[in-house]
Write an enzyme that holds these catalytic residues in place. Structure first.
Site, PDB file in Angstrom:
ATOM      1  NE  ARG A   1     -58.474 -14.711  -4.526  1.00 55.32           N
ATOM      2  CZ  ARG A   1     -59.535 -15.416  -4.391  1.00 55.32           C
ATOM      3  NH1 ARG A   1     -60.130 -15.068  -3.077  1.00 55.32           N
ATOM      4  NH2 ARG A   1     -59.964 -16.147  -5.123  1.00 55.32           N
TER       5      ARG A   1
ATOM      6  CD  GLU B   1     -54.198 -18.078  -0.017  1.00 52.93           C
ATOM      7  OE1 GLU B   1     -54.620 -19.052  -0.780  1.00 52.93           O
ATOM      8  OE2 GLU B   1     -54.999 -17.142   0.748  1.00 52.93           O
TER       9      GLU B   1
ATOM     10  CG  HIS C   1     -58.211 -19.576   0.193  1.00 49.49           C
ATOM     11  ND1 HIS C   1     -57.198 -18.941  -0.745  1.00 49.49           N
ATOM     12  CD2 HIS C   1     -59.516 -19.138  -0.293  1.00 49.49           C
ATOM     13  CE1 HIS C   1     -58.093 -18.257  -1.649  1.00 49.49           C
ATOM     14  NE2 HIS C   1     -59.471 -18.297  -1.216  1.00 49.49           N
TER      15      HIS C   1
END
Length: 355
Positions: free
Chosen positions: A268, A297, A316
């Protein structure tokens, strides 16, 4: 967890997009179970494992009523309603029969926390994650990051774009015989270690509960991380985002690395202090960073990480693969058999620490 409900009383609702073939496989687990699946109520997938579906999809008022009526009949949900925290919050309040939700994400704790549900409500049902399903693609991506760093692919791409043939031929580093530190020796971390060892790397890493692990040279907790980094050639983070891991990779930790370390993050983004990472890139402590996750994000347009010459930015997506829906459905089916047998469900979201 003891389950006294008979299968002919058990209803599963498919809350997110899923191919009919996988739904049929879930139905076949136990003939007495009712599986509710209405594909016209689910947004179409834009790509494999697009659990949120097409954002332009809108249900009519009648479809919206049918969707929530379907979910409220179920004791088990496959996916969060509408694949978001608001959907989780709503179903927790509206469905008194709810016993278990299986989340599509490996790190579903953040969504559970974002739902705003109080601890009393969260004790009424279980939430399991798809942790482990993404271990192989994430580990492969981490290996890609290591190889890119060792083989100087960023510099090669820049030279190619500029049509430069350097007078001096700069050697690359051998992966074989080099040392890797993996933070978080869970399923993703161990799969990363397996691939790294296949490439000839020596692997150490961190784990909350320190214990000997076959194939891992040294195991420490987070407090012992700087000691592991002193002679590491590459570092891969697989840790989830929790209050205990936030900005674990800070200036002190980057300073503990030896110059030229390759860094990859498939855990993360909040685990990394991005300002400290940029400093480490600029002063040479980190020679290359392969990043699939970020503190914010989507990565803000003004982030220096976008244009840094020794950073690979992935949006991601490294966990995604064409096989993901099948793998998640298989994980759910395995969990369902455990549930029916009265066993303890694996990969439960910790509703205190939310991981």
């Amino acid at each position: 967890m003891m389950n006294t409900m008979t299968t002919d009383e058990l209803t599963i609702a498919i809350a997110v997009p899923l191919e009919a073939e996988h739904v049929e496989r879930i139905r076949a687990i136990e003939p007495g179970i009712t599986v509710l699946y209405e594909p016209d109520l689910l947004p179409p997938e834009r790509f494999p494992a697009d659990h949120s579906g097409d954002p332009d999809f809108k249900r009519t008022p009648e479809q919206e009523e049918r969707y929530w009526s379907m979910l409220n009949k179920a004791q088990i949900l496959y996916g969060f309603p509408n694949e978001n925290p608001a959907g989780l919050a709503r179903i927790a309040q509206s469905n008194p029969h709810l016993q278990w939700i299986h989340a599509m994400a490996a790190g579903a704790g953040g969504a559970v926390k974002a739902s705003g549900l109080d601890s009393e409500t969260l004790q009424k049902f279980k939430v399991t994650t798809s942790a482990g399903v993404h271990a192989l693609p994430l580990a492969e991506f981490a290996a890609l990051g290591i190889l890119n760093g060792f083989k100087r692919s960023a510099e090669l791409a820049q030279d190619q774009a500029a049509k430069i043939w350097p007078e001096l031929r700069i050697p690359t580093k051998l992966v074989n015989g080099s040392k890797l530190v993996v933070t978080g020796l869970g399923e993703i971390g161990l799969e990363t270690a397996r691939i790294a060892r296949a490439l000839g790397m020596k692997v150490s890493g961190t784990k909350r509960n320190v214990e000997a692990i076959e194939g891992i040279d040294e195991v420490a907790d987070n407090s012992g991380l700087p000691g592991l980094l002193a002679d590491a050639d590459a570092v891969v983070n697989t840790l989830p985002g929790t209050p205990y891991t936030e900005k674990l990779f800070n200036r002190d930790v980057f300073s503990a690395m030896k110059p030229g370390t390759v860094f990859a993050n498939v855990g993360r983004g909040t685990v990394v202090d991005e300002e400290a990472l940029l400093e480490a890139l600029d002063n040479g402590q980190v020679s290359f960073a392969c990043l699939d996750v970020f503190a914010v994000e989507p990565l803000p347009q003004d982030s220096p990480l976008w244009s840094h010459p020794r950073v690979m930015v992935s949006p991601h997506t490294s966990a995604l693969s064409a096989a993901e829906n099948r793998l998640i459905a298989e994980r759910f089916m395995s969990n369902l058999r455990t549930f029916l047998d009265g066993g303890e469900l694996p990969h439960l979201v910790d509703t205190v620490h939310f991981y």
